[in-house]
Design an enzyme around this catalytic site. Structure first.
Site, mmCIF file in Angstrom:
data_model
loop_
_atom_site.group_PDB
_atom_site.id
_atom_site.type_symbol
_atom_site.label_atom_id
_atom_site.label_comp_id
_atom_site.label_asym_id
_atom_site.label_seq_id
_atom_site.Cartn_x
_atom_site.Cartn_y
_atom_site.Cartn_z
ATOM 1 N N ASP A 13 0.882 -1.171 0.000
ATOM 2 C CA ASP A 13 0.000 0.000 0.000
ATOM 3 C C ASP A 13 0.913 1.212 0.000
ATOM 4 O OD1 ASP A 13 -1.548 2.165 0.690
ATOM 5 O OD2 ASP A 13 -2.568 1.171 2.359
ATOM 6 N N HIS A 48 -8.432 4.913 2.622
ATOM 7 C CA HIS A 48 -7.799 3.625 2.274
ATOM 8 C C HIS A 48 -8.634 2.865 1.232
ATOM 9 C CE1 HIS A 48 -4.766 3.805 5.521
ATOM 10 N NE2 HIS A 48 -5.726 4.381 6.232
ATOM 11 N N TYR A 55 -3.876 9.618 0.181
ATOM 12 C CA TYR A 55 -3.730 9.300 1.596
ATOM 13 C C TYR A 55 -2.699 8.182 1.783
ATOM 14 C CZ TYR A 55 -4.749 8.655 6.431
ATOM 15 O OH TYR A 55 -4.612 8.594 7.790
ATOM 16 N N ASP A 67 -7.243 -7.367 1.454
ATOM 17 C CA ASP A 67 -7.027 -6.026 2.014
ATOM 18 C C ASP A 67 -7.838 -5.887 3.299
ATOM 19 O OD1 ASP A 67 -6.080 -3.394 2.129
ATOM 20 O OD2 ASP A 67 -7.869 -2.608 1.121
ATOM 21 N N TYR A 98 0.956 0.878 14.996
ATOM 22 C CA TYR A 98 0.014 0.575 13.928
ATOM 23 C C TYR A 98 0.294 1.475 12.722
ATOM 24 C CZ TYR A 98 -4.178 -0.089 11.228
ATOM 25 O OH TYR A 98 -5.047 -0.365 10.202
ATOM 26 N N LYS A 109 -2.773 -2.400 8.083
ATOM 27 C CA LYS A 109 -2.852 -3.838 8.296
ATOM 28 C C LYS A 109 -1.854 -4.543 7.376
ATOM 29 C CE LYS A 109 -4.915 -6.154 11.318
ATOM 30 N NZ LYS A 109 -4.457 -5.838 12.664
ATOM 31 N N GLN A 150 -4.277 -27.865 -9.414
ATOM 32 C CA GLN A 150 -4.494 -28.990 -10.331
ATOM 33 C C GLN A 150 -3.361 -30.020 -10.281
ATOM 34 O OE1 GLN A 150 -8.269 -27.720 -11.916
ATOM 35 N NE2 GLN A 150 -7.266 -29.649 -11.766
HETATM 36 P P1 13P Z 1 -4.777 -0.485 5.114
HETATM 37 O O1 13P Z 1 -3.923 -1.399 5.944
HETATM 38 O O2 13P Z 1 -5.414 -1.178 3.986
HETATM 39 O O3 13P Z 1 -3.991 0.718 4.698
HETATM 40 O O4 13P Z 1 -5.975 0.026 6.005
HETATM 41 C C1 13P Z 1 -5.663 0.715 7.161
HETATM 42 C C2 13P Z 1 -6.808 1.186 7.945
HETATM 43 O O5 13P Z 1 -6.579 1.577 9.064
HETATM 44 C C3 13P Z 1 -8.153 1.173 7.389
HETATM 45 O O6 13P Z 1 -9.099 1.695 8.307
HETATM 46 MG MG MG Z 2 -3.944 2.094 3.329
HETATM 47 MG MG MG Z 3 -4.430 -2.160 2.393
#
Ligand code: 13P
Ligand code: MG
Ligand code: MG
Length: 391
Positions: A11, A18, A89, A136, A241, A244, A254
């Site tokens: 990302d 996001h 973003y 995702d 954080y 994710k 196969q």
């Molecule tokens: P991503 O990990 O896809 O960037 O999403 C982060 C997030 O906090 C979405 O609310």
């Molecule tokens: Mg993101």
């Molecule tokens: Mg993501």
């Protein structure tokens, strides 16, 4: 010819939150991949899943090859500059180090790679079919249940009984994603043979926040790897954080391996996984066509799967099938949405919010610490003498 499939996902910025990368970002990734085909790469393709860009590449440089990883890094970096220019973003969100030391695994992007012999007269793999799964708004453990059911449970994959070569079982590589190593290096891993150790596998991977199936190998042909899954935790790299760990997996299909229909069947369950908004909730997986934006309510974890065939020169992009783009998946999507509504109707309470180890990387911890200082131990509650027992 020995071919490597490298699927690398990151990302590096998205439109209005996001959601998905911008058209200019995708065009830049595609331009770079296209121009590398015929030199660095045998073939390559760019997709997106929510806000993650996936580079899918075939080449002859082997797994963890510096040249391929550096190429992917440079590609993501250049795309992140466009994201920056456009005011997107989270520009560069998953590029967590200033420069990777040759290998981008552990530097932010998710990496899945498999090496195999592409040989039209090979008894086990005269044809090469494979699928790429991209998810995702969830973490690598999101693939645990679907992989377990496809490789360990004949109730979900009758092929484990019907195909004598699959009946010999598989070896599963499981990684402890919480392990940080002595000096930040090294992985804690275990290999378990199924079906004999299927309950031991289950005992580990039920904890989807800590353990993930990162590789699966055939036991009919021990050097044939069937699954590779990216399994790094961004909060272990960044210490906080930063988004994710949205996983990517290659699954060969196969012949001596399960068929695509057997691999995707467990996704009908739309399992609850950790992820969603701020990576801090428990929500069901939503199977979606490839190149879908994340634009619904909440931040519903999505998964896409695309199937390919590779010719003997390592090319695979001329035709492909979107595995989650049929009417069966409309029903799965409806059920996933229903489950999501039920879960989120209780907001942040209890099981709707991710477990303590996950939210330990969020601002909730600061609030808890501040409140800790206000807690008092109440002594009067224990002052009363216990009532005398009535005879
Ligand atoms: P991503 O990990 O896809 O960037 O999403 C982060 C997030 O906090 C979405 O609310
Ligand atoms: Mg993101
Ligand atoms: Mg993501």
């Amino acid at each position: 010819m020995r071919v490597t499939l490298s699927a690398i996902k990151a990302d590096v910025g998205s439109i209005g939150g996001h959601t998905r990368p911008s058209d200019r970002m995708l065009a830049e990734a595609k331009r770079r991949v296209d121009s590398a085909i015929g030199t660095l790469l045998l073939d390559g393709m760019v997709t997106y899943t929510g806000d993650d860009i996936a580079l899918l590449m075939s080449h002859v440089h082997g797994s963890a090859a510096n040249v391929v990883h550096q190429f992917a890094w440079d590609c993501f970096l250049s795309v992140s500059h466009i994201a920056d220019e456009e005011g997107c973003y989270g520009a560069g969100q998953d590029l967590l180090v200033s420069a990777p030391s040759g290998n981008v695994r552990g530097a932010g992007p998710g990496v899945a790679e498999i090496d195999f012999e592409r040989d039209a007269v090979n008894a086990d793999r005269p044809a090469e079919a494979f699928a790429v799964f991209t998810a995702d708004k969830c973490s690598p453990g999101a693939f645990n249940l679907p992989l377990y059911l496809a490789f360990c449970d004949p109730m979900h994959n009758g092929g484990l009984l019907l195909n004598p070569r699959m009946h010999k079982g598989f070896t599963l590589g499981i990684i402890d994603m919480d392990y940080k190593g002595e000096s930040g290096h090294g992985d804690r891993v275990i290999r378990l043979n199924v079906p004999e150790r299927a309950w031991d596998v289950a005992a580990l991977i039920q904890n989807i926040d800590r353990f993930a199936i990162e590789s699966i190998w055939s036991r009919h042909a021990a050097d044939e790897q069937v699954v590779s899954m990216s399994a790094t935790r961004l909060h272990n790299i960044a210490g906080k954080y930063t988004g994710k760990d949205d996983p990517i997996a290659i699954v060969r299909t196969q012949g001596i391996f399960p068929a695509p229909e057997e691999i995707i069947e467990p996704y009908l369950i739309t399992p609850f996984v950790t992820g969603d908004a701020r990576g801090s909730h428990v929500m069901p997986l939503l199977p979606m066509p490839i190149n879908s934006a994340l634009n619904g309510p909440y931040c519903h974890p999505i998964v896409s799967a695309v199937a390919f065939s590779m010719d003997t020169s390592g090319r695979f992009t001329h035709n492909f099938v979107d595995l989650f783009d049929g009417p069966a998946w409309e029903e799965a999507r409806r059920r996933s949405q229903q489950k999501a509504l039920e879960m989120r109707s209780q907001g942040f309470f209890g099981a709707a919010m991710a477990g303590v180890t996950e939210i330990a990387y969020t601002g909730l911890v600061d609030t808890h610490e501040t409140l800790n200082a206000e807690f008092r131990i109440r002594s009067d509650a224990v002052s009363a003498e216990p009532a005398e027992a009535q005879s």
